[in-house]
Each structure stands twice: as structure tokens, then as C-alpha cells.
Design a protein around this motif. Structure first.
Motif, PDB file in Angstrom:
ATOM      1  N   LEU A 363       0.825  -1.202   0.000  1.00 24.08           N
ATOM      2  CA  LEU A 363       0.000   0.000   0.000  1.00 24.08           C
ATOM      3  C   LEU A 363       0.866   1.261   0.000  1.00 24.08           C
ATOM      4  O   LEU A 363       0.578   2.230  -0.709  1.00 24.08           O
ATOM      5  CB  LEU A 363      -0.932  -0.010   1.218  1.00 24.08           C
ATOM      6  N   ARG A 364       1.943   1.239   0.809  1.00 26.04           N
ATOM      7  CA  ARG A 364       2.826   2.407   0.845  1.00 26.04           C
ATOM      8  C   ARG A 364       3.497   2.653  -0.503  1.00 26.04           C
ATOM      9  O   ARG A 364       3.709   3.787  -0.920  1.00 26.04           O
ATOM     10  CB  ARG A 364       3.885   2.220   1.938  1.00 26.04           C
ATOM     11  N   GLU A 365       3.838   1.552  -1.200  1.00 26.80           N
ATOM     12  CA  GLU A 365       4.543   1.680  -2.478  1.00 26.80           C
ATOM     13  C   GLU A 365       3.625   2.081  -3.625  1.00 26.80           C
ATOM     14  O   GLU A 365       4.022   2.812  -4.531  1.00 26.80           O
ATOM     15  CB  GLU A 365       5.234   0.344  -2.817  1.00 26.80           C
ATOM     16  N   THR A 366       2.378   1.589  -3.594  1.00 29.82           N
ATOM     17  CA  THR A 366       1.494   1.791  -4.749  1.00 29.82           C
ATOM     18  C   THR A 366       0.416   2.833  -4.517  1.00 29.82           C
ATOM     19  O   THR A 366      -0.211   3.303  -5.478  1.00 29.82           O
ATOM     20  CB  THR A 366       0.815   0.460  -5.131  1.00 29.82           C
ATOM     21  N   GLY A 367       0.170   3.182  -3.254  1.00 25.86           N
ATOM     22  CA  GLY A 367      -0.910   4.124  -2.956  1.00 25.86           C
ATOM     23  C   GLY A 367      -2.269   3.476  -3.079  1.00 25.86           C
ATOM     24  O   GLY A 367      -2.391   2.249  -3.184  1.00 25.86           O
ATOM     25  N   ASN A 368      -3.317   4.298  -3.080  1.00 23.95           N
ATOM     26  CA  ASN A 368      -4.684   3.779  -3.160  1.00 23.95           C
ATOM     27  C   ASN A 368      -5.062   3.506  -4.611  1.00 23.95           C
ATOM     28  O   ASN A 368      -5.527   4.393  -5.326  1.00 23.95           O
ATOM     29  CB  ASN A 368      -5.672   4.776  -2.541  1.00 23.95           C
ATOM     30  N   LEU A 369      -4.833   2.266  -5.027  1.00 23.50           N
ATOM     31  CA  LEU A 369      -5.168   1.883  -6.403  1.00 23.50           C
ATOM     32  C   LEU A 369      -6.675   1.757  -6.566  1.00 23.50           C
ATOM     33  O   LEU A 369      -7.413   1.564  -5.598  1.00 23.50           O
ATOM     34  CB  LEU A 369      -4.477   0.556  -6.746  1.00 23.50           C
ATOM     35  N   SER A 370      -7.114   1.838  -7.794  1.00 28.55           N
ATOM     36  CA  SER A 370      -8.537   1.801  -8.096  1.00 28.55           C
ATOM     37  C   SER A 370      -9.137   0.436  -7.774  1.00 28.55           C
ATOM     38  O   SER A 370      -8.584  -0.607  -8.161  1.00 28.55           O
ATOM     39  CB  SER A 370      -8.753   2.134  -9.576  1.00 28.55           C
TER      40      SER A 370
END
Length: 445
Positions: A363-370
Motif C-alpha cells: 500500500l505504501r509503495e502503490t498508494g490507493n489503487l482503483s
């Protein structure tokens, strides 16, 4: 009261235990329970205005339930009667009720009835009180160590305010010890008693939220210790340990011993060594470590190091934590012992820990994905027009209640956070997933 009765009462007060002598007489003398009797709190306002309605005080032994009842007795203009449910019967209650009726009829004076250990009354005894509580003949104060929602009739509960009292904090107990030692009117101040800080810390630790063992220890120490050359009675750490029959184990709750011992306890359970876990548990208990702290660490351990290899581990640890709060020391040592042995002997898995860490890192690496459109909420107006919920496959409509579809965001397709181990129940979980997916999980994914 004639002169002989007065003299007898004064003699009894003089011979009363220190804990009884130091019992608070007013709200300002009460130590602890600021959440319910602090300045401006509802219960305090009701007591000060002498407008108390029926209440039930619920909390562990020694937290101040009887103390609050005595303070109310000293503060009210109402008649104050007291019964103990362990020895009182229906006849005793009938006498109180008859007296209350007469007082209310002749002088308009209300009667407060304090019932200690009210959970000991059976249903019929509790039912007897109900109409008199309801019509205001008596104002009930009940005290119980048990959860009143389980042990007191619902009808009485609905007509009473429930106040949960917390165990006294270490600082509360230390304050009470100092008052008892140096108070010249009711305490030991007239005896020239002094107490070392280490002894105060020790007695506060072993009290576990109940000031009475600490004050009893102080009293025994003062009465059995010879005066020093300076003419004072010195209560040292060793004297305090002898008087409460507890070894003064070296254990600084804010220092290395505290962290080293809990670390050894956790690592012993992780290493499946119940004997070592038991040893370190006893060291902590003997040193006065908080039983709630130990229980809290065991709950964390149950998920962190046992996990789904034995899902019952968390149930055992959680129930142990609830039980020690209700039982208190010394019996809670048995509960912690059983839980520690269970956790040490359980099959181990850190899969839940690893899954959480890997999901957090992703989550930290990719952020809030769709979120995939078919997983989104389709119940609000306009959701279908946006494609939300379309093509979602309801697993219960398929064989084995499973159907392959994309749940993670598409950018994380085939990511694998949870990797069940080979021990205990997780072996069954792994086999179940193999059956569902029709293929073996790739090793190490």
C-alpha cells in the motif's frame, strides 16, 4: 446513644484496621475514580445536591464501591441503611422497607439502602426490592464485582444508573500509602513512621489496584518493626516484603528488567517452551507486574505468533484477559498460567503477521489503487450507470462457494500476501485453497 455505647464505638474505631480508619469521609478525600466523581461529573453533582437516584457500582475488589456508599451516607440527609447480600435475607429487607415507609410517611425523609454484593441475592430477593425502588420508598445503592447486566435483574438495571469503577492506579495507591503513613489524625503520623520510596513502589505494585493489601502491609510493618536510633519506625523495601509475604524481586517496571522479562516470556512461548514461559510469568507476578499488561501481550502473541495455526489461541488469550479483570489477584495467576501454557504448546504461524506487513508495504509503495468496478457498491442511485457492481459473480452460486474473479486492484493481480503454513489448522487452510484453485500454491509466493 448513651455514654457507654459512645465509648464502645470510639474504642472500635480506635482498634479498626488502618484501611478502615483511612476510609474517605467526603468526596474530596476520595482518591481515584475521577471519571465518575470528578468535578462537574453527574454522580458528584447528585451526591453534593443530595438528589441521588438508584445506582449500581460495578468494579473489582478494592476499587472504592463501599467507600463511595459511605461517603454518600456521610453526605445525605436521608436515612442510610446497609445490608450485605451474603448474609441478609428477605426478613432483613422487609424490616428496612417498613422503616422506610414510616420515615417517608411521618417526616418525608427518604431512605437509602446500600446492598453490598448485590449479585448474591437470588431473583426472588431482587424482585422483592423492585416495587419499592420504583415507587421511591427506597433509593438503592448496589455494589457488585460481577457484571450487573448478567447478575442483576433487568428490571432493577433499567431503574438504576450503572457506574463502572476502575481499579486504582499505582499512583492512586502510592498517594493513599503516603496519607496513611503521615496522617496524624487517622493514620500512623503520631507514631513517627517513615517509609522508603522503594517500599511504596513495591506495595503499590503488589496491590494490583486494591489499596487494602498495601495499607495492611504498612500497618503490620509499623506495628512489628522496632524503632531505629533516631526514634522513628523505618519501613524499608525488605520490611514491606516480609509484611506482605512477597519476595521483593528486583524488577523496575520502567527499566530493563521490565522489558527483558516480558521479552523472555514472549520468546519462550514462541519457542514452544511452556516451562520457561511459566517461569517468567511467575517472575512477573511475584514482582507485581500488571496482570492486564501480561494478558494484553498474550492477546497480541496469539495473533502474531500462533495465528490461524490454532484459531482458538486468540479466544483463549482474549477470555483470559477478560477473566483476570473480573477475578483479580491472586486467582488470576491460574488463568494466566493456563493461557500461557496453551499458547506455548500451540502450533505456531506468523503468516498473519507477514501478510499484514506485506500488504502495508504494498500500500505504501502503490498508494490507493482503483478498486475493480465489479466490487464497488451498486446500491446507491446512479451506481449502475457508472458500471459499479456489473459482472460481479456471487460465490455462493458456484460449486464449493468459490469462483475465480479479480478482487485485488488490477495492478496487483496475482499478488500473494497470505501464505498459510504447514502446521495445525493452517495445513487445512492450505489444502482447502489447493482444492478450490485446482492447483498447488507456488512455494514461497
Amino acid at each position: 446513644m448513651d455514654i457507654f455505647e459512645f465509648a464502645k464505638t470510639q474504642q472500635l474505631k480506635k482498634e479498626a484496621p488502618l484501611a478502615s480508619k483511612m476510609r474517605p469521609r467526603t468526596l474530596d478525600e476520595v482518591v481515584g475514580q475521577e471519571d465518575i466523581i470528578g468535578k462537574g461529573k453527574m454522580l458528584r453533582r447528585a451526591i453534593e445536591a443530595d438528589r441521588l437516584s438508584s445506582v449500581i457500582f460495578y468494579g473489582p475488589p478494592g476499587c472504592g464501591k463501599t467507600t463511595l456508599a459511605k461517603v454518600i451516607a456521610n453526605s445525605t440527609k436521608a436515612e442510610f441503611k446497609q445490608l450485605n447480600a451474603t448474609i441478609a435475607g428477605k426478613k432483613d429487607m422487609e424490616e428496612v422497607v417498613e422503616g422506610a415507609k414510616k420515615e417517608l410517611s411521618f417526616s418525608g425523609t427518604k431512605t437509602i439502602l446500600f446492598i453490598d454484593e448485590i449479585h448474591r441475592f437470588n431473583k426472588a430477593q431482587q424482585d422483592f426490592l423492585l416495587p419499592y425502588v420504583e415507587d421511591g420508598t427506597i433509593i438503592l445503592i448496589g455494589a457488585t464485582t460481577e457484571n450487573p447486566f448478567f447478575e442483576v435483574n433487568k428490571a432493577l438495571i433499567s431503574r438504576s444508573n450503572i457506574f463502572r469503577l476502575k481499579p486504582l492506579s499505582r499512583e492512586n495507591v502510592k498517594e493513599l500509602i503516603n496519607k496513611a503513613v503521615y496522617d496524624k489524625e487517622r493514620g500512623l503520623g503520631a507514631m513517627d513512621v517513615v517509609i522508603d520510596d522503594e517500599a511504596i513502589e513495591f506495595l503499590a505494585d503488589i496491590s494490583d489496584g486494591d489499596a487494602r493489601p498495601a495499607l495492611n502491609g504498612v500497618e503490620i510493618a509499623a506495628m512489628t518493626t522496632e524503632r531505629s536510633e533516631d526514634g522513628k519506625i523505618h519501613i524499608t523495601l525488605d520490611v514491606a516484603g516480609e509484611c506482605v509475604q512477597r519476595r521483593t524481586v528486583k524488577y523496575d517496571k520502567d527499566g530493563d528488567n521490565h522489558y527483558d522479562t516480558i521479552s523472555a516470556f514472549i520468546k519462550s512461548m514462541r519457542g514452544s517452551d511452556p516451562d520457561a514461559a511459566e517461569y517468567y510469568l511467575v517472575r512477573m507476578l511475584e514482582a507485581g507486574e500488571s496482570i492486564t499488561f501480561i494478558a494484553r501481550r498474550m492477546m497480541i502473541f496469539a495473533s502474531e505468533d500462533v495465528g490461524n495455526a490454532d484459531p482458538m489461541a486468540l479466544c483463549v488469550a482474549t477470555n483470559a484477559a477478560l477473566a483476570v479483570e473480573r477475578v483479580g489477584l491472586p486467582e488470576s495467576g491460574l488463568i494466566l498460567s493456563q493461557a500461557a501454557i496453551y499458547l506455548a504448546c500451540a502450533p505456531k504461524s506468523n503468516s498473519a503477521t507477514v501478510a499484514l506487513e506485506e500488504a502495508e508495504n504494498t500500500l505504501r509503495e502503490t498508494g490507493n489503487l482503483s478498486i475493480p468496478a465489479h466490487l464497488r457498491d451498486a446500491h446507491y442511485p446512479g451506481a449502475k450507470e457508472l458500471g459499479h457492481g456489473l459482472d460481479y459473480k456471487y460465490p455462493h452460486n458456484f460449486d464449493n462457494h468459490y469462483v475465480k474473479q479479480q478482487y485485488l486492484p488490477y495492478e496487483l493481480e496475482n499478488m500473494n500476501f497470505y501464505k498459510p503454513g504447514d502446521l495445525g489448522y493452517e495445513a487445512k487452510i492450505k489444502d482447502h485453497f489447493k482444492m478450490l484453485k485446482g492447483k498447488e500454491s507456488k512455494k514461497g509466493q
